[in-house]
Design a protein around this motif. Structure first.
Motif, PDB file in Angstrom:
ATOM      1  N   ALA A 124       0.878  -1.041  -0.038  1.00  0.00           N
ATOM      2  CA  ALA A 124      -0.690  -0.182   0.208  1.00  0.00           C
ATOM      3  C   ALA A 124       0.974   1.163   0.011  1.00  0.00           C
ATOM      4  CB  ALA A 124      -0.333  -0.189   0.825  1.00  0.00           C
ATOM      5  N   ILE A 125       2.065   1.301   0.671  1.00  0.00           N
ATOM      6  CA  ILE A 125       2.891   1.909   0.676  1.00  0.00           C
ATOM      7  C   ILE A 125       3.430   2.555  -0.382  1.00  0.00           C
ATOM      8  CG2 ILE A 125       5.300   3.116   0.996  1.00  0.00           C
ATOM      9  CD1 ILE A 125       5.494   0.927   3.384  1.00  0.00           C
ATOM     10  N   PHE A 126       3.175   1.424  -2.246  1.00  0.00           N
ATOM     11  CA  PHE A 126       3.730   2.257  -3.262  1.00  0.00           C
ATOM     12  C   PHE A 126       2.776   1.993  -4.060  1.00  0.00           C
ATOM     13  CE2 PHE A 126       7.107   0.464  -0.853  1.00  0.00           C
ATOM     14  CZ  PHE A 126       8.022   1.401  -0.877  1.00  0.00           C
ATOM     15  N   TYR A 127       1.241   1.932  -3.911  1.00  0.00           N
ATOM     16  CA  TYR A 127      -0.242   2.925  -4.203  1.00  0.00           C
ATOM     17  C   TYR A 127      -0.169   4.124  -4.236  1.00  0.00           C
ATOM     18  CZ  TYR A 127      -1.531  -2.310  -5.677  1.00  0.00           C
ATOM     19  OH  TYR A 127      -1.265  -3.461  -6.144  1.00  0.00           O
ATOM     20  N   ILE A 128       0.171   4.398  -2.918  1.00  0.00           N
ATOM     21  CA  ILE A 128       0.241   5.623  -1.906  1.00  0.00           C
ATOM     22  C   ILE A 128       0.968   6.965  -2.655  1.00  0.00           C
ATOM     23  CG2 ILE A 128       0.310   6.953  -0.268  1.00  0.00           C
ATOM     24  CD1 ILE A 128      -0.633   4.867   1.872  1.00  0.00           C
ATOM     25  N   GLU A 236       2.572  25.933  -3.405  1.00  0.00           N
ATOM     26  CA  GLU A 236       2.930  24.398  -2.367  1.00  0.00           C
ATOM     27  C   GLU A 236       1.807  24.215  -1.398  1.00  0.00           C
ATOM     28  OE1 GLU A 236       6.413  23.648  -0.460  1.00  0.00           O
ATOM     29  OE2 GLU A 236       6.447  22.225   0.050  1.00  0.00           O
ATOM     30  N   LYS A 237       1.241  25.034  -0.710  1.00  0.00           N
ATOM     31  CA  LYS A 237       0.041  24.943   0.189  1.00  0.00           C
ATOM     32  C   LYS A 237      -1.755  24.770  -1.257  1.00  0.00           C
ATOM     33  CE  LYS A 237       0.069  28.716   2.961  1.00  0.00           C
ATOM     34  NZ  LYS A 237      -0.546  29.693   3.672  1.00  0.00           N
ATOM     35  N   GLU A 238      -1.885  24.895  -1.999  1.00  0.00           N
ATOM     36  CA  GLU A 238      -2.635  24.635  -2.622  1.00  0.00           C
ATOM     37  C   GLU A 238      -2.510  23.177  -3.239  1.00  0.00           C
ATOM     38  OE1 GLU A 238      -4.644  26.380  -6.892  1.00  0.00           O
ATOM     39  OE2 GLU A 238      -3.598  28.183  -5.648  1.00  0.00           O
ATOM     40  N   LEU A 239      -1.179  22.895  -4.000  1.00  0.00           N
ATOM     41  CA  LEU A 239      -0.013  21.546  -4.907  1.00  0.00           C
ATOM     42  C   LEU A 239      -0.814  20.350  -3.658  1.00  0.00           C
ATOM     43  CD1 LEU A 239       1.400  19.351  -6.586  1.00  0.00           C
ATOM     44  CD2 LEU A 239       2.946  20.554  -5.601  1.00  0.00           C
ATOM     45  N   LEU A 240      -0.246  20.856  -1.761  1.00  0.00           N
ATOM     46  CA  LEU A 240      -0.172  19.554  -0.955  1.00  0.00           C
ATOM     47  C   LEU A 240      -1.377  19.387  -0.701  1.00  0.00           C
ATOM     48  CD1 LEU A 240       2.753  20.815   1.331  1.00  0.00           C
ATOM     49  CD2 LEU A 240       2.399  19.321  -0.255  1.00  0.00           C
ATOM     50  N   ALA A 241      -2.534  20.323  -0.998  1.00  0.00           N
ATOM     51  CA  ALA A 241      -3.899  20.630  -0.519  1.00  0.00           C
ATOM     52  C   ALA A 241      -4.991  19.336  -1.756  1.00  0.00           C
ATOM     53  CB  ALA A 241      -4.608  21.803   0.086  1.00  0.00           C
ATOM     54  N   TYR A 242      -4.161  19.515  -3.022  1.00  0.00           N
ATOM     55  CA  TYR A 242      -4.423  18.741  -3.733  1.00  0.00           C
ATOM     56  C   TYR A 242      -4.354  16.797  -3.326  1.00  0.00           C
ATOM     57  CZ  TYR A 242      -5.501  16.868  -8.592  1.00  0.00           C
ATOM     58  OH  TYR A 242      -6.114  16.228  -9.347  1.00  0.00           O
ATOM     59  N   ILE A 243      -2.775  16.995  -3.486  1.00  0.00           N
ATOM     60  CA  ILE A 243      -2.800  15.990  -3.650  1.00  0.00           C
ATOM     61  C   ILE A 243      -3.093  14.866  -2.005  1.00  0.00           C
ATOM     62  CG2 ILE A 243      -0.237  14.783  -2.740  1.00  0.00           C
ATOM     63  CD1 ILE A 243       1.853  16.749  -3.992  1.00  0.00           C
ATOM     64  N   PHE A 244      -3.559  15.702  -1.056  1.00  0.00           N
ATOM     65  CA  PHE A 244      -3.721  14.858  -0.017  1.00  0.00           C
ATOM     66  C   PHE A 244      -5.393  14.399   0.039  1.00  0.00           C
ATOM     67  CE2 PHE A 244      -0.909  17.851   3.012  1.00  0.00           C
ATOM     68  CZ  PHE A 244       0.337  16.563   2.783  1.00  0.00           C
ATOM     69  N   GLU A 245      -5.362  15.103  -1.546  1.00  0.00           N
ATOM     70  CA  GLU A 245      -6.767  15.393  -1.476  1.00  0.00           C
ATOM     71  C   GLU A 245      -7.813  13.780  -2.840  1.00  0.00           C
ATOM     72  OE1 GLU A 245      -9.423  17.038  -0.134  1.00  0.00           O
ATOM     73  OE2 GLU A 245     -11.173  15.273  -1.709  1.00  0.00           O
ATOM     74  N   GLU A 246      -6.824  14.073  -2.895  1.00  0.00           N
ATOM     75  CA  GLU A 246      -6.317  13.110  -4.220  1.00  0.00           C
ATOM     76  C   GLU A 246      -6.385  11.244  -3.015  1.00  0.00           C
ATOM     77  OE1 GLU A 246      -7.920  14.437  -7.323  1.00  0.00           O
ATOM     78  OE2 GLU A 246      -5.882  12.519  -8.287  1.00  0.00           O
ATOM     79  N   LEU A 247      -5.230  11.606  -2.623  1.00  0.00           N
ATOM     80  CA  LEU A 247      -5.123  10.488  -1.781  1.00  0.00           C
ATOM     81  C   LEU A 247      -6.457   9.350  -1.228  1.00  0.00           C
ATOM     82  CD1 LEU A 247      -1.600  11.407  -0.377  1.00  0.00           C
ATOM     83  CD2 LEU A 247      -1.851   9.988  -1.516  1.00  0.00           C
ATOM     84  N   ARG A 248      -7.373  10.849  -0.773  1.00  0.00           N
ATOM     85  CA  ARG A 248      -8.304  10.537   0.662  1.00  0.00           C
ATOM     86  C   ARG A 248      -9.292   9.745  -0.684  1.00  0.00           C
ATOM     87  NH1 ARG A 248      -8.401  14.091   4.439  1.00  0.00           N
ATOM     88  NH2 ARG A 248      -7.820  15.653   2.935  1.00  0.00           N
ATOM     89  N   GLN A 249      -9.506  10.535  -1.708  1.00  0.00           N
ATOM     90  CA  GLN A 249     -10.140   9.880  -2.571  1.00  0.00           C
ATOM     91  C   GLN A 249      -9.851   8.375  -3.309  1.00  0.00           C
ATOM     92  OE1 GLN A 249     -11.963  12.347  -5.549  1.00  0.00           O
ATOM     93  NE2 GLN A 249     -12.328  13.557  -4.333  1.00  0.00           N
ATOM     94  N   LYS A 250      -8.849   8.135  -3.872  1.00  0.00           N
ATOM     95  CA  LYS A 250      -8.316   7.039  -4.878  1.00  0.00           C
ATOM     96  C   LYS A 250      -7.552   6.120  -3.621  1.00  0.00           C
ATOM     97  CE  LYS A 250      -7.687   9.321  -8.606  1.00  0.00           C
ATOM     98  NZ  LYS A 250      -6.444  10.239  -9.407  1.00  0.00           N
ATOM     99  N   GLN A 251      -7.015   6.180  -2.423  1.00  0.00           N
ATOM    100  CA  GLN A 251      -5.782   5.433  -1.216  1.00  0.00           C
ATOM    101  C   GLN A 251      -6.444   4.701  -0.076  1.00  0.00           C
ATOM    102  OE1 GLN A 251      -3.751   3.766  -3.140  1.00  0.00           O
ATOM    103  NE2 GLN A 251      -3.945   4.924  -4.963  1.00  0.00           N
ATOM    104  N   GLU A 252      -7.883   5.092   0.108  1.00  0.00           N
ATOM    105  CA  GLU A 252      -8.830   5.386   1.478  1.00  0.00           C
ATOM    106  C   GLU A 252      -8.003   3.896   1.565  1.00  0.00           C
ATOM    107  OE1 GLU A 252     -12.620   4.774   1.635  1.00  0.00           O
ATOM    108  OE2 GLU A 252     -12.354   4.562   3.629  1.00  0.00           O
ATOM    109  N   ALA A 253      -8.352   2.825   1.161  1.00  0.00           N
ATOM    110  CA  ALA A 253      -7.730   1.319   1.979  1.00  0.00           C
ATOM    111  C   ALA A 253      -6.213   1.666   1.877  1.00  0.00           C
ATOM    112  CB  ALA A 253      -7.525   0.065   0.863  1.00  0.00           C
ATOM    113  N   GLY A 254      -5.816   1.874   1.402  1.00  0.00           N
ATOM    114  CA  GLY A 254      -3.761   1.520   1.879  1.00  0.00           C
ATOM    115  C   GLY A 254      -4.144   3.152   3.088  1.00  0.00           C
ATOM    116  N   LEU A 255      -4.225   4.207   3.450  1.00  0.00           N
ATOM    117  CA  LEU A 255      -4.172   4.839   4.535  1.00  0.00           C
ATOM    118  C   LEU A 255      -5.055   4.563   5.706  1.00  0.00           C
ATOM    119  CD1 LEU A 255      -5.882   8.155   2.590  1.00  0.00           C
ATOM    120  CD2 LEU A 255      -3.336   7.469   3.239  1.00  0.00           C
ATOM    121  N   VAL A 256      -5.878   3.785   5.161  1.00  0.00           N
ATOM    122  CA  VAL A 256      -7.084   2.776   7.051  1.00  0.00           C
ATOM    123  C   VAL A 256      -5.635   1.611   7.228  1.00  0.00           C
ATOM    124  CG1 VAL A 256      -8.374   1.189   7.458  1.00  0.00           C
ATOM    125  CG2 VAL A 256      -8.975   3.338   6.120  1.00  0.00           C
ATOM    126  N   LEU A 257      -5.252   1.303   6.211  1.00  0.00           N
ATOM    127  CA  LEU A 257      -4.401   0.131   7.025  1.00  0.00           C
ATOM    128  C   LEU A 257      -3.360   1.030   7.648  1.00  0.00           C
ATOM    129  CD1 LEU A 257      -3.417  -2.219   3.154  1.00  0.00           C
ATOM    130  CD2 LEU A 257      -5.121  -2.709   5.988  1.00  0.00           C
TER     131      LEU A 257
END
Lengths: 428, 428
Positions: A124-128, A236-257
């Motif tokens: 999951a680390i690498f999917y993220i 960079e603020k906008e960029l990081l916020a976007y990255i976090f949002e994309e992770l929230r939407q696409k990598q929920e399973a890995g984040l939970v693990l």
């Protein structure tokens, strides 16, 4: 027809389907064989009447019918009609793949990458990480940045010659690039104006710490027509916020693990910006009674400043700007105060970004060289970039493994590199 | 507010806007100064009453009002109220940036990259390349491939030790990776199943030809659960058709500058697949009377086979499969006929892809080593990948610069590399 484990529910009591994957768990009970099959999408229970010579980590395809079973993972299981072994596995597995990776040492995890990555939590680390790179790239493309690929084989270091790996290149000596700094500035000056690159960077640093890699993935950008480092910090603020949002939407399973909690967009928007000197003061104050005056931002300073920011502002991200000139490379844009238009971003106690506005004025660059012990001849390739009209510009880089590490709370940055290189580790 | 040249038409006779960019052309006429301004989006005419000390390639910002003028490029011009010089340019430009690049030698173009890229036609090469990389990545992500970043510093070459650049790595000797072959197979076997990587690869080949680079961008993929190389060829057809379609939609301006015609999707779909032996026969036939029997696919064979395919099938793309075992690496999957499940893709006369199914059977791999003069000990890291259950798999790589070259009809692959490395060229 092959179906992924995650799509089993769409085929309940319907046509025959085929699952493909690895034998994750195996047990026999009441004349039946129960297999937990692992594919890239998840884990599924297989029930089989036939007895086969099977072992853990065998690769199989199983054809059968999907049925509901609330005791099975995901609520469904496959009643197997035919099972076919595609590849066997030796029995001497060096560690238990299907258990909690916390039980396995980091050295084993890195030595046996092909097996440790079979653990869903480690994989999951690498999917993220893949989503981080995708989000970084797509955010910048939407802002009209162009992706570039620049040479990693350079004749000399832009920032002096220390920390470079030396290479035999036919009859010459070359070095592995520490960063695409020179090239991304060239591309800005070439008229592309906005560029990014995601590529390896190399540091021949001897220290072996949980925050260093000798080969790492640098997510770099550079852009023209900025006023100061504050434009870059906003980006960079906008960029990081976007990255976090994309992770929230696409990598929920890995984040939970990993029990990972992502910073909220509003906390990123209000990340404080403090000067280098303020950061040192804050760190002393935060360290409490009896702590000594600090003169440079150290790893300890970074942790203290983040602790202060989290408490005072609710942000896990802090920007430090106004670095003194002596602590930045010669190309950092000087301010009249004697400091530079440069900054670091500290996230959860770790520096993940260095950046700033660069000096674009040819004459000012030439005049600044002696105070850094540099001469125009050595740097002639770099200086040429500014000779024929270079706009005001700047940029920054995010360390991909460090960002991954801090999002997931990994103890060591090496865990966030597929095949890390440190002073001793050169394989796999 | 800064407006890009391409968006000028949205601001006709409206509020004051600002353009930023480089002075591309300059002339004075009837007491007025006419500037052609170049920004990342295009060229615009500026008209100014004031006289300023200006030169070609100066970086300026110009504030004013947009007006229609059918004689100006794009049909609009900016009536300048204020012009501000951000950066001057030396007068000794080494060549004429605003003229046809065909007038400038390749050596000058590559030596003076920061200036040659200012020519819109030359810069367009890299906008197109950026879209190729974006399309490659997004096509594969949509098919559930994961982007990976693997080490370029390796202890030994998977395919023997020739053609490797040697590196001082602390107290060890390492080599720059020729390809991510070993790592992408590891990732398939790790359970990720489908992976891709876009990264540099290194070949220490001494020959200096219009088709070789010593450092190039390899667009690699690898996938599990395939039957043969035919699955990979199908995937590559779809992938190339997608890349061409994306270029058609996003890079029309650059394609027009190069008079480039993209292959039609239907011609890609019907690209012929011929065997290695057939390809040799076709080449002899195509070469005509008196031509000698060929024993290996050479650059000349590639051109002849493509000429044949274009005439016979209307396709500019040909796949050659069934390569003999002796011409492929030890890991190529053998067929009972004595050939391998491997293939090349030839596009417009140039090999742009090598790929195939790999041997995934541990024992068969072990047994095959002696015929390739290899031993298990040297390859133990590679062999471990197959010891614990590796599914049938295969993959291929597309040379990014070669694909760019052939799409645009560039004479030399170095034109498609921002900062190319060959035996002599190590800067910029």
């Amino acid at each position: 027809m092959r179906v992924l484990v995650k799509d089993m529910s769409k085929h309940v009591a319907g046509e025959e389907i085929e699952l493909c994957g690895w034998v994750h768990r195996l047990r026999e009970l009441g004349g039946l064989t129960f297999i937990i099959l692992r594919d890239r999408s998840g884990l599924a229970q297989l029930v089989m009447e036939e007895k086969l010579e099977l072992g853990l980590e065998y690769v199989v395809t199983a054809a059968g019918i999907v049925e509901s079973n609330h005791k099975a993972p995901g609520g469904f299981e496959l009643k197997v009609k035919r099972l076919n072994i595609l590849a066997a596995a030796e029995k001497d597995l060096p560690f238990q793949i299907n258990s909690d990776p916390a039980k396995t040492s980091l050295d084993i995890i890195l030595d046996k990458r092909v097996l440790s990555l079979r653990n869903p939590k480690i994989r999951a680390i690498f999917y993220i990480q893949s989503t981080i790179i995708e989000a970084f790239s797509s955010f910048l493309r939407a802002k009209d940045f162009t992706e570039i690929k620049t040479s990693k084989l350079i004749a000399s270091g832009t920032e002096g010659g220390t920390g470079l790996f030396e290479l035999e290149y036919f009859d010459k000596k070359l070095y592995l690039a520490q960063s695409p700094q020179f090239y991304k500035q060239t591309m800005v000056a070439s008229g592309m104006e906005r560029v990014f690159e995601v590529a390896h960077a190399y540091r021949a640093e001897k220290h072996d710490t949980p925050r260093h890699l000798n080969e790492y993935v640098s997510m770099d950008l550079e852009m023209a027509f900025i006023d100061s480092e504050l434009d870059l910090i906003e980006l960079e603020k906008e960029l990081l916020a976007y990255i976090f949002e994309e992770l929230r939407q696409k990598q929920e399973a890995g984040l939970v693990l990993w029990n990972a909690v992502l910073p909220k967009p509003e906390s990123i928007a209000k990340a404080p910006i403090i000067s280098h000197d303020e950061a040192l003061e804050v760190a002393v104050m935060e360290a409490g009674q009896g702590s000594k005056k600090q003169y440079e931002i150290s790893p300890e300073t970074e942790r203290l400043v983040c602790a202060w920011a989290a408490r005072e502002t609710g942000s896990e991200l802090v920007f430090i700007n106004d670095f003194p000139r002596r602590q930045r490379p010669f190309y950092a844009y000087p301010q009249s105060s004697g400091s530079t238009m440069s900054f670091d971003a500290i996230f959860r106690g770790l520096e993940i970004t260095t950046g700033g506005r660069r000096q674009e004025n040819y004459k000012a660059l030439l005049e600044s060289l002696p105070r850094f012990g540099l001469n125009a001849e050595e740097l002639s390739g770099y200086l040429d970039v500014f000779k024929y009209g270079c706009p005001p510009h700047g940029g920054f880089a995010i360390g991909c493994e460090r960002l991954t590490q801090k999002i997931l709370g990994l103890g060591n940055v090496k865990e966030a590199s597929l095949f890390p290189r440190d002073r001793k580790r050169v394989s796999p």
